[in-house]
Motif scaffolding. Structure first.
Motif, mmCIF file in Angstrom:
data_model
loop_
_atom_site.group_PDB
_atom_site.id
_atom_site.type_symbol
_atom_site.label_atom_id
_atom_site.label_comp_id
_atom_site.label_asym_id
_atom_site.label_seq_id
_atom_site.Cartn_x
_atom_site.Cartn_y
_atom_site.Cartn_z
ATOM 1 N N LYS A 164 0.856 -1.192 0.000
ATOM 2 C CA LYS A 164 0.000 0.000 0.000
ATOM 3 C C LYS A 164 0.885 1.232 0.000
ATOM 4 C CE LYS A 164 -2.109 1.106 3.805
ATOM 5 N NZ LYS A 164 -3.025 1.098 4.973
ATOM 6 N N ILE A 165 0.489 2.178 -0.828
ATOM 7 C CA ILE A 165 1.222 3.445 -0.894
ATOM 8 C C ILE A 165 0.307 4.553 -0.396
ATOM 9 C CG2 ILE A 165 2.319 5.119 -2.416
ATOM 10 C CD1 ILE A 165 3.154 2.823 -4.213
ATOM 11 N N GLU A 166 0.783 5.311 0.579
ATOM 12 C CA GLU A 166 -0.021 6.374 1.186
ATOM 13 C C GLU A 166 0.643 7.724 0.949
ATOM 14 O OE1 GLU A 166 -1.896 7.572 5.569
ATOM 15 O OE2 GLU A 166 -0.517 5.869 5.368
ATOM 16 N N ARG A 167 -0.119 8.607 0.360
ATOM 17 C CA ARG A 167 0.383 9.964 0.116
ATOM 18 C C ARG A 167 0.338 10.773 1.403
ATOM 19 N NH1 ARG A 167 -2.801 13.969 -1.533
ATOM 20 N NH2 ARG A 167 -4.332 12.540 -2.420
ATOM 21 N N LYS A 168 1.388 11.535 1.674
ATOM 22 C CA LYS A 168 1.499 12.288 2.924
ATOM 23 C C LYS A 168 1.378 13.798 2.743
ATOM 24 C CE LYS A 168 2.136 8.841 5.750
ATOM 25 N NZ LYS A 168 1.138 8.558 6.814
ATOM 26 N N MET A 205 5.473 10.364 0.204
ATOM 27 C CA MET A 205 4.736 9.102 0.193
ATOM 28 C C MET A 205 5.423 8.082 1.088
ATOM 29 S SD MET A 205 3.370 8.144 -3.628
ATOM 30 C CE MET A 205 1.719 8.631 -4.126
ATOM 31 N N LYS A 207 5.393 3.821 1.752
ATOM 32 C CA LYS A 207 4.944 2.510 1.263
ATOM 33 C C LYS A 207 4.926 1.505 2.404
ATOM 34 C CE LYS A 207 6.419 -1.361 -1.673
ATOM 35 N NZ LYS A 207 7.399 -1.831 -2.685
ATOM 36 N N THR A 208 3.807 0.801 2.515
ATOM 37 C CA THR A 208 3.729 -0.347 3.413
ATOM 38 C C THR A 208 3.948 -1.589 2.559
ATOM 39 O OG1 THR A 208 2.130 0.788 4.825
ATOM 40 C CG2 THR A 208 2.302 -1.607 5.058
ATOM 41 N N ASN A 248 11.332 2.851 1.975
ATOM 42 C CA ASN A 248 9.876 2.867 1.814
ATOM 43 C C ASN A 248 9.299 4.276 1.967
ATOM 44 O OD1 ASN A 248 9.351 0.062 1.346
ATOM 45 N ND2 ASN A 248 9.807 -0.314 3.503
ATOM 46 N N LYS A 249 10.174 5.271 2.062
ATOM 47 C CA LYS A 249 9.734 6.665 2.125
ATOM 48 C C LYS A 249 10.237 7.394 0.890
ATOM 49 C CE LYS A 249 9.402 7.425 7.146
ATOM 50 N NZ LYS A 249 9.943 8.186 8.290
ATOM 51 N N GLU A 260 0.970 14.019 -8.133
ATOM 52 C CA GLU A 260 0.840 12.572 -8.043
ATOM 53 C C GLU A 260 0.958 11.961 -9.431
ATOM 54 O OE1 GLU A 260 -1.802 9.637 -5.275
ATOM 55 O OE2 GLU A 260 -2.872 11.208 -6.360
ATOM 56 N N ASN A 263 1.575 5.475 -8.960
ATOM 57 C CA ASN A 263 2.351 4.803 -7.900
ATOM 58 C C ASN A 263 3.535 5.631 -7.413
ATOM 59 O OD1 ASN A 263 0.686 2.555 -7.944
ATOM 60 N ND2 ASN A 263 1.924 1.508 -9.465
#
Length: 556
Positions: A164-168, A205, A207-208, A248-249, A260, A263
């Motif tokens: 999972k990718i989360e935008r910050k 972003m 990433k988990t 992952n960052k 954006e 991915n």
């Protein structure tokens, strides 16, 4: 009357035997035999019904005959050991044990149960506490009574979670739904806040990673494999890089506007313009564009990032690799041949407060917070015509195609304005994708089996480990097997996700009105089509078994 001395145990102590002379003691009844078997020394035995009935019949038939003077013996009850009955569920994930209390025979002990479990192949997930508990309760049962309990449970395989990718950081398009609050608590609808900017080292972003999952087992000890989660490769666009301390960052390396991409993210230079008009000229910029005023008639604006317009767009063409956000309105007019004078084309999301007589084409989503009038809309995502409260949002006239569904507060108008809606039109395409993936998986499986067979046919390692050519060939075969395994895992994961989407396709993608759907609205969901003949209240419009259905159950 039958006396107790007529009933005794057999020489092997396993049966209760009735010994008598029919002419002396007959005729008799089953009731009398039951009374004998109720005596304390025999009441734990199992009555042999067939023999009891036969004894009564034979004794009564001989009671008045000379042959009846001869003594006869009948086995009318017997000792029976306690029983152990084991049953597994259809998926072998659960084992149930039933114990039947003994009829004067041997009871069940723990070693008996363990032996029976071994014979039935039940070896995993056993609960000793449950087994001991059922054994204890067995002692309280009457002969022949039974007790059951689940004594073993398998462990289901736990599939891995997808990456999972989360935008910050916020994006320019999100400002449209969040006008700025004044000091007195009211909201300034004209003030959408400052431009979203980031600085070097800001986290963009996170990433988990995907997980492998954990294997399971059934009660027979068979291993249940887990499906690994699907990985997603986070993409570092221009102006970004992965954090050296945490890959992952994704962090910014330059100052600019975050955009954006698929991915991932990039940080663009921002070109700031007051108005795009004849005096300024057309704009084609590598980066993001912020227009603080309007885009005037006949102008063209192209961007490799986002385009944000704080004013109006009128009879112009905007084209962006990222999002297009118009804080006020998008205005156009009808030209000859049903052409419209304003076109917005984006690979990202298109957002505006109101749109009329314009073409919108997005590969993501389209959001209009007030009105979408007499326009042509096409999006591979969802079309939403609603403000944040869900109280205002009119979709009137024109045509709208949104593959993943349409949500509006009001659809159509009281004047019966013709409005065409299309969604969920790609089921056949998805099914073909699934078929292609399935055929690909089969080909990979054949290739895998062939590679494994070649590896099995290799002579013992000591015969070839000194042969450099042979060692290289073996390495190549192992590498090929590893590649096929990875490709198979990837394709199986994609097949699983695609199968879920196709199985629930029309459950996922539908049309929803929060207040009204008026007449003369033409609804297309997949191959199903219907034109409304009357006004409908809050509802969801779905393709159910190939027909258009109006579902009012979710109305508020």
């Amino acid at each position: 009357m039958l006396t107790p001395d007529l009933l005794h145990f057999s020489s092997d102590n396993l049966f209760a035997e009735l010994t008598l002379a029919p002419s002396t003691h007959g005729p008799i009844s089953e009731k009398e035999l039951a009374q004998l078997l109720a005596l304390p020394e025999f009441n734990q035995l199992f009555p042999i019904e067939f023999n009891i009935k036969k004894a009564v019949k034979d004794i009564n038939a001989l009671a008045a005959q000379d042959e009846g003077k001869t003594t006869q013996t009948f086995k009318i009850a017997e000792r029976r050991d306690a029983e152990i009955l084991l049953e597994t569920s259809s998926d072998n994930m659960q084992a149930t044990m039933t114990l039947v209390a003994a009829w004067g025979g041997r009871s069940v002990k723990l070693p008996d149960i363990l032996h029976s479990l071994k014979e039935n192949g039940i070896s995993m997930g056993l609960s000793r506490l449950k087994i001991e508990a059922i054994l204890k309760r067995l002692t309280l049962l009457k002969p022949g009574e039974s007790i059951s309990s689940v004594i073993a449970n398998g462990k289901p395989a736990v599939n891995g979670t997808h990456a999972k990718i989360e935008r910050k950081v916020p994006l320019a398009r999100e400002r449209l739904l969040h006008p700025q609050e004044r000091d007195d608590g009211t909201v300034d609808m004209r003030n959408l806040g400052s431009v979203v900017m980031v600085s070097p080292n800001d986290v963009l972003m996170v990433k988990t990673p995907a997980t492998e999952g954990s294997k399971g087992y059934n009660v027979l000890g068979e291993v249940l494999p887990a499906t690994a989660g699907k990985d997603v490769q986070m993409v570092a666009g221009e102006g970004t890089q992965f954090d050296a301390a945490d890959p992952n960052k994704l962090i910014a390396t330059v100052a600019g506007q975050p955009v954006e991409i698929n991915n991932g993210m990039q940080v663009d230079d921002v070109l700031q313009i007051k108005n795009v008009d004849v005096g300024y000229g057309n704009v084609d910029f590598k980066g993001s564009i912020l227009i603080s005023g309007d885009v005037c008639e006949g102008m063209q604006v192209r961007s490799s990032g986002d385009i944000t317009v704080m004013g109006f767009v009128e009879s112009a063409v905007l084209q962006a690799e990222g999002d297009i956000t118009v804080s006020k309105g998008v205005l156009g007019r009808q030209l000859g041949g049903n052409e419209l004078s304003t076109k917005l084309i984006a690979k990202g999301q298109i957002s505006a407060q109101f749109v009329q007589y314009s073409e919108l084409n997005s590969q993501a989503n389209v959001l209009v917070t007030k009105q979408l009038l007499h326009s042509k809309t096409e999006t591979q995502g969802t079309l939403t015509v609603s403000d944040a409260t869900g109280r205002r949002g009119d979709l009137i006239g024109g045509s709208a195609y949104a593959e993943k569904g349409i949500v509006a507060v009001t659809i159509g108008a009281t004047a019966d304005t013709k409005t065409e809606l299309y969604c969920a039109m790609k089921l056949d395409e998805l099914k073909q994708q699934f078929k292609d993936l399935d055929e690909g998986s089969r080909s990979l499986t054949v290739a895998k089996l062939d590679t494994e067979a070649r590896l099995r046919r290799l002579p013992p390692k000591e015969e070839w480990q000194a042969d450099a050519v042979m060692v290289e060939q073996v390495k190549m075969m192992l590498a090929e097997k590893h590649r096929i395994d990875e490709e198979l895992t990837r394709e199986e994961t994609e097949k699983e996700m695609l199968a879920k989407e196709t199985d629930g396709y029309y459950d996922f993608y539908f049309i929803e009105s929060k207040k009204h759907i008026f007449s003369n609205v033409e609804v297309h969901i997949g191959p199903a089509m219907q034109r409304t003949q009357r006004e409908h209240g809050p509802c969801q419009v779905r393709n159910l078994h190939g027909e258009i259905q109006f579902d009012y159950s979710n109305k508020k």
